[in-house]
Scaffold this motif. Structure first.
Motif, PDB file in Angstrom:
ATOM      1  N   ALA A  32      -1.342  -3.913  -3.872  1.00 21.96           N
ATOM      2  CA  ALA A  32      -0.600  -2.686  -4.165  1.00 21.96           C
ATOM      3  C   ALA A  32      -1.299  -1.473  -3.565  1.00 21.96           C
ATOM      4  O   ALA A  32      -0.648  -0.569  -3.011  1.00 21.96           O
ATOM      5  CB  ALA A  32      -0.448  -2.519  -5.674  1.00 21.96           C
ATOM      6  N   VAL A  33      -2.620  -1.462  -3.644  1.00 19.20           N
ATOM      7  CA  VAL A  33      -3.384  -0.340  -3.085  1.00 19.20           C
ATOM      8  C   VAL A  33      -3.246  -0.314  -1.569  1.00 19.20           C
ATOM      9  O   VAL A  33      -3.111   0.754  -0.950  1.00 19.20           O
ATOM     10  CB  VAL A  33      -4.869  -0.439  -3.494  1.00 19.20           C
ATOM     11  N   ALA A  34      -3.260  -1.500  -0.946  1.00 17.67           N
ATOM     12  CA  ALA A  34      -3.192  -1.576   0.514  1.00 17.67           C
ATOM     13  C   ALA A  34      -1.883  -1.024   1.066  1.00 17.67           C
ATOM     14  O   ALA A  34      -1.804  -0.649   2.245  1.00 17.67           O
ATOM     15  CB  ALA A  34      -3.374  -3.021   0.969  1.00 17.67           C
ATOM     16  N   LYS A  35      -0.847  -0.940   0.227  1.00 18.38           N
ATOM     17  CA  LYS A  35       0.443  -0.416   0.667  1.00 18.38           C
ATOM     18  C   LYS A  35       0.535   1.102   0.518  1.00 18.38           C
ATOM     19  O   LYS A  35       1.515   1.709   0.948  1.00 18.38           O
ATOM     20  CB  LYS A  35       1.568  -1.068  -0.140  1.00 18.38           C
ATOM     21  N   GLN A  36      -0.484   1.687  -0.107  1.00 18.93           N
ATOM     22  CA  GLN A  36      -0.478   3.133  -0.319  1.00 18.93           C
ATOM     23  C   GLN A  36      -0.941   3.873   0.942  1.00 18.93           C
ATOM     24  O   GLN A  36      -1.427   3.276   1.904  1.00 18.93           O
ATOM     25  CB  GLN A  36      -1.394   3.483  -1.493  1.00 18.93           C
ATOM     26  N   SER A  37      -0.813   5.168   0.907  1.00 14.45           N
ATOM     27  CA  SER A  37      -1.253   5.996   2.024  1.00 14.45           C
ATOM     28  C   SER A  37      -2.771   5.926   2.164  1.00 14.45           C
ATOM     29  O   SER A  37      -3.476   5.592   1.193  1.00 14.45           O
ATOM     30  CB  SER A  37      -0.837   7.448   1.798  1.00 14.45           C
ATOM     31  N   PRO A  38      -3.311   6.225   3.338  1.00 16.24           N
ATOM     32  CA  PRO A  38      -4.775   6.203   3.512  1.00 16.24           C
ATOM     33  C   PRO A  38      -5.507   7.080   2.499  1.00 16.24           C
ATOM     34  O   PRO A  38      -6.586   6.714   2.033  1.00 16.24           O
ATOM     35  CB  PRO A  38      -4.954   6.723   4.942  1.00 16.24           C
ATOM     36  N   LEU A  39      -4.923   8.207   2.146  1.00 17.48           N
ATOM     37  CA  LEU A  39      -5.561   9.091   1.173  1.00 17.48           C
ATOM     38  C   LEU A  39      -5.644   8.439  -0.195  1.00 17.48           C
ATOM     39  O   LEU A  39      -6.686   8.492  -0.860  1.00 17.48           O
ATOM     40  CB  LEU A  39      -4.794  10.417   1.077  1.00 17.48           C
ATOM     41  N   ARG A  40      -4.544   7.813  -0.626  1.00 15.76           N
ATOM     42  CA  ARG A  40      -4.549   7.141  -1.936  1.00 15.76           C
ATOM     43  C   ARG A  40      -5.497   5.943  -1.941  1.00 15.76           C
ATOM     44  O   ARG A  40      -6.139   5.655  -2.942  1.00 15.76           O
ATOM     45  CB  ARG A  40      -3.130   6.709  -2.308  1.00 15.76           C
ATOM     46  N   GLN A  41      -5.550   5.227  -0.828  1.00 19.73           N
ATOM     47  CA  GLN A  41      -6.490   4.109  -0.731  1.00 19.73           C
ATOM     48  C   GLN A  41      -7.927   4.604  -0.886  1.00 19.73           C
ATOM     49  O   GLN A  41      -8.739   4.020  -1.605  1.00 19.73           O
ATOM     50  CB  GLN A  41      -6.328   3.386   0.597  1.00 19.73           C
ATOM     51  N   ARG A  42      -8.231   5.698  -0.202  1.00 22.06           N
ATOM     52  CA  ARG A  42      -9.579   6.269  -0.274  1.00 22.06           C
ATOM     53  C   ARG A  42      -9.902   6.706  -1.697  1.00 22.06           C
ATOM     54  O   ARG A  42     -11.009   6.471  -2.186  1.00 22.06           O
ATOM     55  CB  ARG A  42      -9.656   7.465   0.681  1.00 22.06           C
ATOM     56  N   LEU A  43      -8.923   7.289  -2.373  1.00 20.65           N
ATOM     57  CA  LEU A  43      -9.124   7.747  -3.744  1.00 20.65           C
ATOM     58  C   LEU A  43      -9.401   6.566  -4.676  1.00 20.65           C
ATOM     59  O   LEU A  43     -10.283   6.630  -5.544  1.00 20.65           O
ATOM     60  CB  LEU A  43      -7.885   8.512  -4.209  1.00 20.65           C
ATOM     61  N   PHE A  44      -8.671   5.470  -4.467  1.00 17.54           N
ATOM     62  CA  PHE A  44      -8.881   4.288  -5.309  1.00 17.54           C
ATOM     63  C   PHE A  44     -10.283   3.729  -5.113  1.00 17.54           C
ATOM     64  O   PHE A  44     -10.978   3.405  -6.080  1.00 17.54           O
ATOM     65  CB  PHE A  44      -7.842   3.214  -4.975  1.00 17.54           C
ATOM     66  N   HIS A  45     -10.707   3.602  -3.874  1.00 14.32           N
ATOM     67  CA  HIS A  45     -12.033   3.034  -3.605  1.00 14.32           C
ATOM     68  C   HIS A  45     -13.150   3.953  -4.103  1.00 14.32           C
ATOM     69  O   HIS A  45     -14.193   3.471  -4.578  1.00 14.32           O
ATOM     70  CB  HIS A  45     -12.178   2.735  -2.112  1.00 14.32           C
ATOM     71  N   LEU A  46     -12.927   5.254  -4.028  1.00 12.23           N
ATOM     72  CA  LEU A  46     -13.902   6.183  -4.604  1.00 12.23           C
ATOM     73  C   LEU A  46     -13.981   6.006  -6.123  1.00 12.23           C
ATOM     74  O   LEU A  46     -15.071   6.028  -6.703  1.00 12.23           O
ATOM     75  CB  LEU A  46     -13.512   7.629  -4.270  1.00 12.23           C
ATOM     76  N   ALA A  47     -12.827   5.842  -6.753  1.00 15.92           N
ATOM     77  CA  ALA A  47     -12.793   5.654  -8.204  1.00 15.92           C
ATOM     78  C   ALA A  47     -13.488   4.360  -8.608  1.00 15.92           C
ATOM     79  O   ALA A  47     -14.240   4.322  -9.600  1.00 15.92           O
ATOM     80  CB  ALA A  47     -11.340   5.652  -8.701  1.00 15.92           C
ATOM     81  N   MET A  48     -13.266   3.295  -7.840  1.00 15.34           N
ATOM     82  CA  MET A  48     -13.909   2.015  -8.150  1.00 15.34           C
ATOM     83  C   MET A  48     -15.423   2.109  -7.969  1.00 15.34           C
ATOM     84  O   MET A  48     -16.197   1.551  -8.759  1.00 15.34           O
ATOM     85  CB  MET A  48     -13.329   0.914  -7.273  1.00 15.34           C
ATOM     86  N   ALA A  49     -15.851   2.820  -6.932  1.00 14.88           N
ATOM     87  CA  ALA A  49     -17.288   2.993  -6.706  1.00 14.88           C
ATOM     88  C   ALA A  49     -17.916   3.781  -7.849  1.00 14.88           C
ATOM     89  O   ALA A  49     -19.014   3.461  -8.328  1.00 14.88           O
ATOM     90  CB  ALA A  49     -17.532   3.695  -5.374  1.00 14.88           C
ATOM     91  N   ALA A  50     -17.203   4.808  -8.298  1.00 17.39           N
ATOM     92  CA  ALA A  50     -17.698   5.598  -9.425  1.00 17.39           C
ATOM     93  C   ALA A  50     -17.726   4.762 -10.705  1.00 17.39           C
ATOM     94  O   ALA A  50     -18.660   4.871 -11.514  1.00 17.39           O
ATOM     95  CB  ALA A  50     -16.819   6.834  -9.621  1.00 17.39           C
ATOM     96  N   GLY A  51     -16.709   3.922 -10.882  1.00 21.28           N
ATOM     97  CA  GLY A  51     -16.666   3.052 -12.060  1.00 21.28           C
ATOM     98  C   GLY A  51     -17.793   2.041 -12.073  1.00 21.28           C
ATOM     99  O   GLY A  51     -18.378   1.752 -13.120  1.00 21.28           O
ATOM    100  N   TRP A  52     -18.106   1.494 -10.887  1.00 19.08           N
ATOM    101  CA  TRP A  52     -19.199   0.532 -10.786  1.00 19.08           C
ATOM    102  C   TRP A  52     -20.546   1.195 -11.063  1.00 19.08           C
ATOM    103  O   TRP A  52     -21.406   0.630 -11.738  1.00 19.08           O
ATOM    104  CB  TRP A  52     -19.186  -0.130  -9.422  1.00 19.08           C
ATOM    105  N   ALA A  53     -20.709   2.413 -10.556  1.00 15.95           N
ATOM    106  CA  ALA A  53     -21.951   3.140 -10.819  1.00 15.95           C
ATOM    107  C   ALA A  53     -22.119   3.380 -12.321  1.00 15.95           C
ATOM    108  O   ALA A  53     -23.204   3.192 -12.879  1.00 15.95           O
ATOM    109  CB  ALA A  53     -21.946   4.471 -10.064  1.00 15.95           C
ATOM    110  N   LYS A  54     -21.044   3.772 -12.980  1.00 20.23           N
ATOM    111  CA  LYS A  54     -21.115   4.014 -14.422  1.00 20.23           C
ATOM    112  C   LYS A  54     -21.414   2.721 -15.177  1.00 20.23           C
ATOM    113  O   LYS A  54     -22.203   2.705 -16.121  1.00 20.23           O
ATOM    114  CB  LYS A  54     -19.810   4.609 -14.933  1.00 20.23           C
ATOM    115  N   ALA A  55     -20.771   1.618 -14.750  1.00 22.51           N
ATOM    116  CA  ALA A  55     -20.988   0.329 -15.417  1.00 22.51           C
ATOM    117  C   ALA A  55     -22.437  -0.119 -15.321  1.00 22.51           C
ATOM    118  O   ALA A  55     -22.953  -0.797 -16.210  1.00 22.51           O
ATOM    119  CB  ALA A  55     -20.073  -0.738 -14.805  1.00 22.51           C
TER     120      ALA A  55
END
Length: 542
Positions: free
Chosen positions: A258-281
């Motif tokens: 689903a993320v791969a079908k989004q715009s490049p900006l939304r994809q970048r936002l998702f991966h940034l959010a996941m990276a931030a989530g992993w750092a917090k975890a």
């Protein structure tokens, strides 16, 4: 509550909290329906009374051949109110397999639902349509025979990966053990709703997904079918979901697609959010996490209904990349361990001490021991009394002191258990070296491009493997399977001892399935069946 039985426990809650929700489900595309404890107990009484009316007596075995449904659950509890022994059968089994189980356990009748399943019933055993069990109210003078805690409650057949399935005999007390001890081992209680979608024919879905919440006075949210899971989660809003790693991997893949079908900006936002989530975890400084979580990750979690707290995963090892994915999303996956012979879970991780690489700590009352050869031995109130009609097979795994040989290899460290392999799966190379295939397979499956891997090596000079790629991902990314798989194998080999390395591999033409013969009904890989089916591809690699 060591003197309780399954039926007595249900009746007690029906009296003490008659209006509390016992079972929630969606009969169609409409909103969810709820059965109270009073209504659910009445359904169970009807089933018990009907089976008694057709001639069954306490102790008789009742085979259940049907897909998951509220009626299946009510019939299961109805058997306990009639003093009958339920014998669940996987709907995916062939007519020959159904006949084997029905005859082996000496079932007096088969309760079926659906014309296709009716056709699988053996002709020489009485049959009862499931719908008929709920037509007539139980007579006013109907007297439940709940029996005693040590009475046989059910016979659950193993998946038969190494021959004919064996009937595991479990008492009422074995079934109720989780309900009695889980509230002291995990932050779970009768206020929780458990989402149930795994086959009720299997010990995990049935004991931990249904009898655990009902045994605590909680609620079961029953999925209509596999295709409706997403809509059911949103509508039923569960707190806890029992699952297997395959489900978690598939859910993660759907999010990725689903993320791969989004715009490049939304994809970048998702991966940034996941990276931030992993750092917090990991407990690292993640200043953007609150904002990114609210903008991105919380919306993903909302797909689970908005009340979700835990996944509890069992049945196979949880890949490290999958565990990281969910931790990054802010979702808790608690890996556990158990077998049919132990009435479900014996070990589980606590959310405050969660180590996804392990299967956690033993539940209260469960003793764990590691044999000199590495095999895990268990003892406790949930252990089976034996295999039905097979005393020799019973004594091979259950000794006079009550220690059960699990067949799994593992290690204990400060009360926490790790599973490293199946004893019967250990490979002996031609040079005498022993190789544990599961750690290698798990490393291969850490790649998002590998859906399944099976390593072979018995009597061979080296290890070989059959690799099942993630065909959808490769197609979506327009990648060539052979090159990607070779890169994955090469990378894993660099982390292995020389004798463990996969020297050659073949690529399976399609995903494994129950229908294809590679998987058991509980989604475990049938190693011998895989070799037999793909021998023409594998033998030249030896």
């Amino acid at each position: 509550m060591p003197h309780d039985t399954i039926g007595a426990r249900l009746l007690r809650f029906a009296a003490s909290q008659p209006d509390a929700p016992a079972l929630r489900y969606r009969p169609g595309k409409s909103g969810p329906l709820t059965l109270s404890y009073r209504e659910f107990a009445e359904m169970a009484r009807r089933a018990a009374a009907h089976l008694r009316h057709v001639g069954l007596v306490a102790g008789d075995r009742v085979a259940i051949l049907a897909e998951n449904s509220p009626e299946w659950v009510a019939l299961d509890f109805g058997c306990t109110l009639g003093g009958f022994v339920s014998v669940p059968i996987y709907p995916t089994m062939t007519a020959e397999q159904v006949a084997y189980i029905v005859h082996d356990c000496g079932a007096k009748c088969v309760v079926w639902h659906g014309d296709e399943l009716r056709e699988k019933c053996p002709d020489d055993v009485a049959t009862v349509a499931m719908a008929d069990c709920f037509v007539t109210a139980a007579p006013a003078d109907f007297s439940p025979e709940t029996g005693a805690a040590d009475d046989l409650a059910t016979i659950i057949y193993t998946s038969g990966t190494t021959g004919n399935p064996k009937g595991v005999c479990l008492s009422h007390h074995a079934f109720l053990h989780c309900a009695d001890v889980i509230p002291s081992a995990l932050p779970i209680d009768g206020r929780d709703t458990f989402f149930a979608f795994l086959p009720l024919s299997h010990v995990y879905g049935r004991v931990n997904g249904v009898h655990l919440p009902i045994g605590m006075g909680g609620c079961v949210a029953l999925a209509r079918n596999l295709a409706s899971i997403a809509d059911d989660l949103a509508a039923l809003q569960p707190h806890v979901m029992l699952c297997v790693p395959r489900f978690l991997e598939a859910f993660a893949s759907r999010i990725d697609y689903a993320v791969a079908k989004q715009s490049p900006l939304r994809q970048r936002l998702f991966h940034l959010a996941m990276a931030a989530g992993w750092a917090k975890a990991q407990g690292r400084f993640s200043p953007l996490h609150p904002l990114l979580d609210a903008l991105v990750l919380a919306k993903v979690r909302q797909r689970l209904g908005g009340q979700f707290r835990y996944f509890v995963s069992g049945g196979a090892a949880l890949p490290a990349r999958t565990a990281q994915f969910y931790r990054s999303l802010g979702l808790t996956v608690l890996q556990g361990f158990g077998l049919t012979e132990t009435a479900g879970a014996t070990h589980v991780n606590h959310p405050d001490r969660n180590d996804p690489a392990s299967v956690g700590e033993a539940l209260p009352g469960i003793e764990t021991r590691i044999d000199p050869d590495g095999e895990i031995l268990l003892r406790g109130p949930s252990i089976m009394s034996g295999y039905f009609g097979q005393p020799d097979a019973t004594t091979q795994v259950l000794d006079a002191d009550g220690w059960f040989r699990t067949g799994d290899i593992g290690r204990l460290d400060r009360g926490r258990l790790w599973i490293t392999d199946r004893k019967k799966d250990l490979l002996v190379l031609a040079n005498g070296k022993n190789v544990a295939p599961q750690p290698i397979e798990n490393k291969l499956k850490e790649s998002p491009y590998v859906a399944e891997a099976v390593v072979f090596g018995d009597n061979l000079d080296h290890c070989i493997a059959l690799i099942v790629p993630d065909f959808e991902r490769l197609k979506h990314e327009n990648l060539e399977a052979a090159a990607i798989v070779k890169a994955v194998v090469d990378e894993v080999n660099r982390k292995l001892a020389d004798y463990e390395r996969v020297r050659k591999f073949a690529i399976a033409p399609a995903a494994f399935s129950i229908e294809g013969g590679e998987l058991t009904p509980t989604m475990k890989v049938k190693r011998k069946a895989v070799w037999a089916k793909y021998e023409s591809q594998l033998a030249p690699l030896a």
